[in-house]
Design an enzyme around this catalytic site. Structure first.
Site, short mmCIF file in Angstrom:
data_model
loop_
_atom_site.label_atom_id
_atom_site.label_comp_id
_atom_site.label_asym_id
_atom_site.label_seq_id
_atom_site.Cartn_x
_atom_site.Cartn_y
_atom_site.Cartn_z
N GLU A 39 -34.94 -16.14 -26.12
CA GLU A 39 -34.67 -14.70 -25.76
C GLU A 39 -35.33 -14.05 -27.08
OE1 GLU A 39 -31.05 -13.85 -24.21
OE2 GLU A 39 -31.53 -11.85 -24.13
N GLU B 288 -38.79 -13.89 -26.93
CA GLU B 288 -39.40 -13.05 -25.86
C GLU B 288 -39.22 -11.74 -26.62
OE1 GLU B 288 -36.75 -13.04 -22.62
OE2 GLU B 288 -38.20 -12.01 -21.44
N CYS C 284 -27.87 -12.69 -19.28
CA CYS C 284 -26.84 -14.01 -19.17
C CYS C 284 -25.37 -13.44 -18.55
CB CYS C 284 -26.60 -14.31 -20.56
SG CYS C 284 -25.92 -13.25 -21.93
N SER D 139 -34.49 -9.53 -19.51
CA SER D 139 -35.00 -10.80 -20.25
C SER D 139 -35.33 -12.04 -19.23
CB SER D 139 -34.02 -11.34 -21.41
OG SER D 139 -34.37 -12.70 -21.49
N GLU E 95 -23.58 -17.03 -9.52
CA GLU E 95 -24.87 -17.39 -10.27
C GLU E 95 -25.29 -18.91 -10.13
OE1 GLU E 95 -25.96 -16.28 -14.71
OE2 GLU E 95 -25.20 -18.38 -14.85
N GLU F 290 -32.32 -19.22 -7.66
CA GLU F 290 -33.27 -18.89 -9.09
C GLU F 290 -32.81 -20.27 -9.93
OE1 GLU F 290 -31.72 -16.61 -7.73
OE2 GLU F 290 -32.96 -14.72 -7.89
N CYS G 15 -17.21 -11.55 -22.41
CA CYS G 15 -16.75 -12.69 -21.61
C CYS G 15 -15.31 -13.04 -21.86
CB CYS G 15 -17.53 -14.04 -21.81
SG CYS G 15 -18.99 -13.87 -21.33
FE1 HC1 Z 1 -20.29 -15.87 -21.17
FE2 HC1 Z 1 -22.53 -16.91 -21.76
S1 HC1 Z 1 -21.33 -15.70 -23.19
S2 HC1 Z 1 -22.06 -15.38 -19.96
O1 HC1 Z 1 -19.52 -14.42 -21.18
O2 HC1 Z 1 -24.40 -15.87 -22.05
O3 HC1 Z 1 -19.17 -16.40 -18.57
O4 HC1 Z 1 -18.13 -17.29 -22.84
O5 HC1 Z 1 -20.83 -18.71 -21.16
O6 HC1 Z 1 -24.03 -18.53 -19.69
O7 HC1 Z 1 -22.88 -18.64 -23.86
C1 HC1 Z 1 -19.47 -16.23 -19.69
C2 HC1 Z 1 -18.90 -16.74 -22.02
C3 HC1 Z 1 -21.07 -17.78 -21.21
C4 HC1 Z 1 -23.65 -17.92 -20.54
C5 HC1 Z 1 -22.81 -18.05 -22.92
#
Ligand code: HC1
Ligand code: SF4
Length: 571
Positions: free
Chosen positions: A277, A280, A297, A317, A359, A364, A500
């Site tokens: 990222e 990018e 994410c 992204s 997800e 994807e 998170c």
């Molecule tokens: Fe998350 Fe991530 S920070 S999105 O909040 O980008 O769920 O903890 O695992 O994938 O690293 C969640 C947390 C996590 C991803 C990372």
């Protein structure tokens, strides 16, 4: 300040406070049920009724403001009888299958029954049997358990989503998505904020524990697990440890005892995400193209964007989330390196998030031919597995993540709190562009729990305007600002308030505790303390990542990266 009396005792209270707040400040407990600080203060359930000298009717303490000379009784016979009658009415049409309820022993209704001394069910109301709504890959709605407190409705509204509300009247009142559709047909983002607001067992995550146990029991399967940064900041709460206790070592030890063949850290995936990222961003920023870049994410945020702001999808992204990047690496590089047939690998992720289940199911994320992540469990599901296996969590020794991905950096850890992805990215982008170390790795400008934070950073002689947003309601604010001409270069958006650490899959904290404790700040501090104490704090210095590029990917954003680590979300 005003002078009031609570149960005959004179106290001084700040004007504008409610009776409930005044009582709490003075260590007097008034029971509540629909009340959720800052989210749901509507006086609907009548559990917090109090007697006020001179007033004809009992009043709801959560909404009644204090005023000079008020004399309040919180525990008179009249109050006790009214609260008990209210509770009995709620119980009259509640499905009382407590022994098999997901919230057994962590249910605010159950606690009230104990506290108010309910010994019998005196009334039987009209019991409507509702079908479970299992339409979503992430969560289940069970209206048979619902007590109509409306905390879920408030939580969803606070997200700026509002896909659930109260419908019909009287005994027929229930919570439903618009037009009584299954939640899957609504624009729900599966953030699970309704689940963590629910006082009872009316909302919970899809149970994926059986699939994981089945894989562990299958000797043909190589079962690996990765754990998200925010899980370690909250898992201990399920075992009675104080909020904000980091439990990384014990968590790893527990996962090993559960029978996973390898225990990896999603933080390593986060370090890989930063490489991709960051690169990018540098490419887009240097060319001045397709800005702002917006993080992708958080699956709840991506879904929100797809439903409500598809015009911003090209800004996302192209990086997959750390969970999915790591999932793709496990079924490619790791399988090759260890000589394991990728089809024999069962890849589990433990996430603080309910939307990660969604997800993981998206098309994807199938670079390995099937799902790159076979199952995504929540923090709560992991706690359940640990309890079901009879593991004495609190007394476990600290153990280490497994090779070949045993190392992660502090930058990866802070991904779990709002501002963390941006801070991790800045640490790397700055050093790549400036070609010198960043003096202070604590990028305070992007920390904190304000809903929208903005900062302009000087990097390599240029101004980089960043924004950090958590909670989808705030995503709307920033996207509207962009539509009105405001310019940004890099934006971090996390669907859940706090990021998170306060995801919909995290341990559920009783509303009474939430009234006094800043849960988000405490959990965030657990991650910042891990970062401060980490031996490496920058993603680009992680030797595991350096080796991964040397042995497999070649370079960030190269051909192989694009094949495995990037995707496009299209409407
Ligand atoms: Fe998350 Fe991530 S920070 S999105 O909040 O980008 O769920 O903890 O695992 O994938 O690293 C969640 C947390 C996590 C991803 C990372
Ligand atoms: Fe609303 Fe999130 Fe619950 Fe869906 S998961 S109903 S968006 S709070």
């Amino acid at each position: 300040m005003v002078n009031i009396k609570i149960n005959g005792k004179p106290v001084e209270v700040q004007e504008g406070k409610t009776i409930l707040e005044a009582a709490r400040e003075n260590n007097i407990h008034i029971p509540t049920l629909c009340y959720l600080k800052d989210l749901n203060q509507i006086g609907a359930c009548r559990m917090c009724l109090v007697e006020i000298k001179g007033a004809r009717a009992l009043q709801a303490a959560c909404v009644y403001p204090v005023s000079e000379g008020l004399e309040i009784y919180t525990n008179s016979a009249k109050v006790r009888n009214a609260r008990k009658a209210t509770l009995e009415l709620i119980l009259s049409n509640h499905e009382r299958k407590c022994l098999t309820c997901i919230r057994n022993r962590n249910c605010e209704l159950q606690k009230l029954c104990e506290e108010l001394g309910i010994e019998d069910i005196r009334y039987e109301g009209k019991n409507i049997e509702y079908e479970l709504d299992t339409s979503s890959p992430s969560l289940v709605r069970d209206n048979n358990k619902c007590i109509l407190c409306r905390r879920c409705v408030a939580a969803c509204k606070n997200q700026g989503i509002s896909v659930i509300d109260c419908v019909e009247r009287g005994f027929n009142t229930h919570i439903a998505p618009y037009f009584e559709k299954p939640i899957n047909d609504a624009a729900c983002i599966y953030c699970g904020q309704c689940i963590v607001a629910c006082p009872v067992g009316a909302l919970y995550e899809k149970n994926d524990i059986p699939q994981v146990n089945e894989a562990i029991d299958d000797s043909e399967k190589h079962v690996v697990v990765q754990v998200a940064p925010a899980v370690r900041a909250a898992l201990g709460e399920e075992f009675g440890l104080p909020i904000g206790t980091p439990v990384t070592g014990k968590m790893v030890a527990a996962l090993k005892r559960l029978g996973f063949d390898k225990v990896f850290d999603t933080d390593t995936g986060a370090d890989l995400t930063i490489m991709e990222e960051g690169t990018e961003f540098i490419e887009r920023f240097t060319k001045g193209e397709n800005l702002p870049i917006i993080t992708s994410c958080s699956p709840g945020w991506v879904k929100y964007c797809e439903h409500n702001y598809p015009e911003f999808l090209p800004n996302l992204s192209t990086c997959k989330s750390p969970m999915e990047m790591f999932g793709a690496v496990i079924k490619s590089y790791y399988a090759e390196k260890e000589g394991i047939n990728k089809d024999k690998i069962f890849s589990v992720a433990v996430m603080p998030c309910t939307s990660k289940k969604f997800e993981a199911s998206r098309s994807e994320h199938t670079t390995s031919g099937g799902r790159d992540i076979d199952v995504s469990l929540t923090t709560r599901e992991l706690a359940r597995m640990i309890k079901q296996a009879g593991i004495d969590f609190v007394n476990l020794p600290d153990e280490q993540f497994d090779t070949p991905f045993g190392e992660a950096t502090g930058a990866g850890v802070i991904f779990g709190t709002t501002g963390g992805v941006m801070e991790a990215a800045i640490r790397t982008v700055y050093e790549i562009l400036e070609k010198k170390p960043l003096d202070d790795l604590d990028v305070k400008a992007v920390r904190g729990l304000d809903g929208v934070k903005e900062a302009t950073l000087k990097i390599a002689g240029k101004d980089v305007k960043v924004a950090i947003v958590h909670g989808t309601k705030n995503a709307k604010t920033i996207l509207e600002k962009i539509k009105n001409g405001e310019k940004y270069d890099f934006i971090e958006i996390m669907a859940c308030p706090g990021g998170c650490i306060h995801g919909g899959g995290q341990p559920i904290v009783d509303a009474r505790v939430k009234a006094d404790v800043d849960v988000k700040a405490k959990r965030a501090e657990a991650l910042y303390s891990e970062d401060r104490n980490a031996k490496m704090r920058k993603s680009h210095e992680n030797p595991v990542i350096i080796k991964l590029y040397e042995e497999f990917f070649g370079e960030p954003c190269g051909h192989k990266s694009h094949e495995l680590l990037h995707t496009h979300y299209v409407d």
